[in-house]
Design a protein around this motif. Structure first.
Motif, short mmCIF file in Angstrom:
data_model
loop_
_atom_site.label_atom_id
_atom_site.label_comp_id
_atom_site.label_asym_id
_atom_site.label_seq_id
_atom_site.Cartn_x
_atom_site.Cartn_y
_atom_site.Cartn_z
N LEU A 290 -10.78 56.94 -27.28
CA LEU A 290 -12.10 57.10 -27.89
C LEU A 290 -12.53 58.56 -27.89
N ASN A 291 -12.36 59.23 -26.76
CA ASN A 291 -12.71 60.66 -26.70
C ASN A 291 -11.91 61.47 -27.70
N ALA A 292 -10.61 61.16 -27.79
CA ALA A 292 -9.74 61.91 -28.69
C ALA A 292 -10.19 61.78 -30.14
N ILE A 293 -10.60 60.58 -30.53
CA ILE A 293 -11.05 60.37 -31.90
C ILE A 293 -12.41 61.01 -32.14
N LEU A 294 -13.32 60.89 -31.19
CA LEU A 294 -14.70 61.35 -31.38
C LEU A 294 -14.84 62.87 -31.31
N LEU A 295 -13.94 63.55 -30.61
CA LEU A 295 -14.14 64.97 -30.30
C LEU A 295 -14.49 65.85 -31.49
N PRO A 296 -13.73 65.86 -32.59
CA PRO A 296 -14.08 66.79 -33.67
C PRO A 296 -15.42 66.48 -34.33
N TYR A 297 -15.81 65.22 -34.37
CA TYR A 297 -17.09 64.85 -34.98
C TYR A 297 -18.26 65.39 -34.17
N VAL A 298 -18.14 65.36 -32.85
CA VAL A 298 -19.20 65.90 -32.00
C VAL A 298 -19.18 67.43 -32.02
N LEU A 299 -18.00 68.02 -32.07
CA LEU A 299 -17.93 69.48 -32.19
C LEU A 299 -18.71 69.96 -33.42
N ILE A 300 -18.53 69.29 -34.54
CA ILE A 300 -19.23 69.69 -35.76
C ILE A 300 -20.73 69.49 -35.61
N ALA A 301 -21.15 68.39 -34.97
CA ALA A 301 -22.57 68.14 -34.77
C ALA A 301 -23.21 69.22 -33.89
N ASN A 302 -22.42 69.80 -32.98
CA ASN A 302 -22.91 70.83 -32.06
C ASN A 302 -22.65 72.25 -32.54
N GLN A 303 -22.09 72.41 -33.72
CA GLN A 303 -21.57 73.71 -34.14
C GLN A 303 -22.57 74.84 -34.00
N ALA A 304 -23.81 74.62 -34.40
CA ALA A 304 -24.80 75.70 -34.36
C ALA A 304 -25.02 76.22 -32.94
#
Length: 397
Positions: A290-304
């Protein structure tokens, strides 16, 4: 020079091929006379348990065995373990396995002494009543020795246990300073039989720990430094550990990186874990996957909030494009090389519970409170939907 390393950070650690040989002596020095060996049922026919049982038998140390736990261990599993602990007159515990065995053993240790401990030391209660380690009551918990057979959770160096409250389909974080194992054995020989898919998922779990800790807004430069080096070790060793499970250098490197992650995430975790906890409780999927799949989506949400720090991390990793986009590309490429699915729907999760997932993620204060930026329940719901459908905002397919 010996290949066996001895460290004490933040507890006693023996690291290297053959480190298992130190176990019986450490048990004796810790006053462990009749430990309960806690492992998961999948370990019963595998080499690590056979090696451990042979070692204990050869040294004459009596022990019991408890393996009635789920891959996401529940409070009910812990209560059954307490019954076994007491029935066998055990005085201590040995945990062999991944995060499930570690968390279950910690829960048994606590609940065997304090029947209300799983409730008293749940994370929201800890925040409210025990702001520092010195504020916790001394309980005299049974000694615990941890032997990880996966390189992912880092639970062997943590003071927390993550347990599912089955009737609510939620995960609870339980914390007490005495849950930290008294001794940790990092022997790569115990991990060499881990299948490539689990090696990949647990390795990505460790990577997520380091990245989320590094991006946490809390000020803890020591943990930040550990996180940076942990990411580099994973960059160096994870692909090799997956492609060749007999590569002891890669296996050892990943064990070290995984253990380091528990030191790093003293700084906090973030949105990946806030989402993964309710998803694991509801859908019973592997936490690392689950972490492996979710990681890039959360990175983008936190990008700023994280672009500057991620660029520093990208430079340390010597990425060809040392900025946020280059780092994101590296994560996506690593996932692809490891065979990690790109979306949650590929592992059978749809978005029908998106509102519930968002609410549960926000309520998971052990992770959401230290996310890099403030996210609402609606934000988490949208990240979840993106992860279900494989949509990375702003990224060209």
């Amino acid at each position: 020079m010996s290949s066996l390393h001895y460290w004490n950070y933040p507890t006693e650690i023996f690291c290297g091929p053959g480190a298992l040989d130190a176990l019986a002596e450490r048990c004796s020095l810790l006053g462990m006379r009749n430990p309960l060996l806690v492992t998961d049922p999948g370990m019963l026919a595998l080499e690590p348990l056979a090696l451990l049982k042979a070692h204990l038998s050869d040294t004459g140390l009596p022990f019991g065995l408890f393996s009635d736990i789920a891959s996401n261990p529940s409070m009910d599993d812990v209560r059954r373990g307490v019954a076994a602990f007491k029935a066998g007159n055990h005085d201590s515990l040995i945990a062999l396995g991944g995060g499930s065995a570690m968390d279950a053993a910690k829960g048994i240790s606590l609940a065997a002494i304090d029947a209300e401990g799983l409730e008293r030391f749940e994370w929201s209660q800890v925040i409210a009543h025990y702001p520092t380690l010195a504020d916790f009551p001394r309980l005299g918990l049974p000694r615990l020795v941890a032997l990880p057979t996966t390189a992912g959770t880092g639970s062997e160096l943590g003071r927390e246990a993550v347990l599912t409250q089955s009737e609510l389909n939620v995960k609870r974080v339980i914390s007490h300073p005495e849950l930290l194992p008294a001794c940790v054995i990092l022997d790569p020989v115990l991990t060499r039989g881990l299948p490539p898919t689990l090696t990949a998922a647990t390795g990505m779990d460790a990577l997520t720990h380091h990245i989320e800790a590094f991006c946490s807004p809390l000020y803890h430069p020591m943990s930040s430094g550990v996180a940076v080096e942990g990411v580099r070790l994973i960059q160096q060793h994870l692909v090799d550990a997956v492609s060749d499970g007999q590569n002891m250098a890669a296996r050892e490197g990943m064990l070290v990186a995984s253990a380091m992650a528990a030191v790093a995430f003293q700084k906090g975790l973030g949105g990946v874990h806030a989402l993964a906890h309710p998803l694991g409780a509801r859908y019973h999927k592997h936490h690392g996957l689950l972490n492996a799949i979710l990681l890039p989506y959360v990175l983008i949400a936190n990008q700023a909030a994280i672009s500057f720090d991620i660029a520093r991390l990208a430079r340390y990793l010597e990425l060809q494009q040392p900025d946020f986009n280059g780092f994101l590309d590296w994560v996506l490429d690593l996932r692809q090389r490891l065979g990690i699915p790109h979306s949650l729907q590929l592992i059978g999760i749809n978005d029908e519970a998106a509102s519930w997932v968002g609410e549960q993620a926000l309520a998971d204060i052990s992770s959401s409170d230290t996310n890099a930026c403030v996210l609402s329940a609606a934000d988490y719901s949208q990240i979840f939907r993106n992860a279900v459908h494989g949509v990375l905002p702003g990224v060209t397919p």
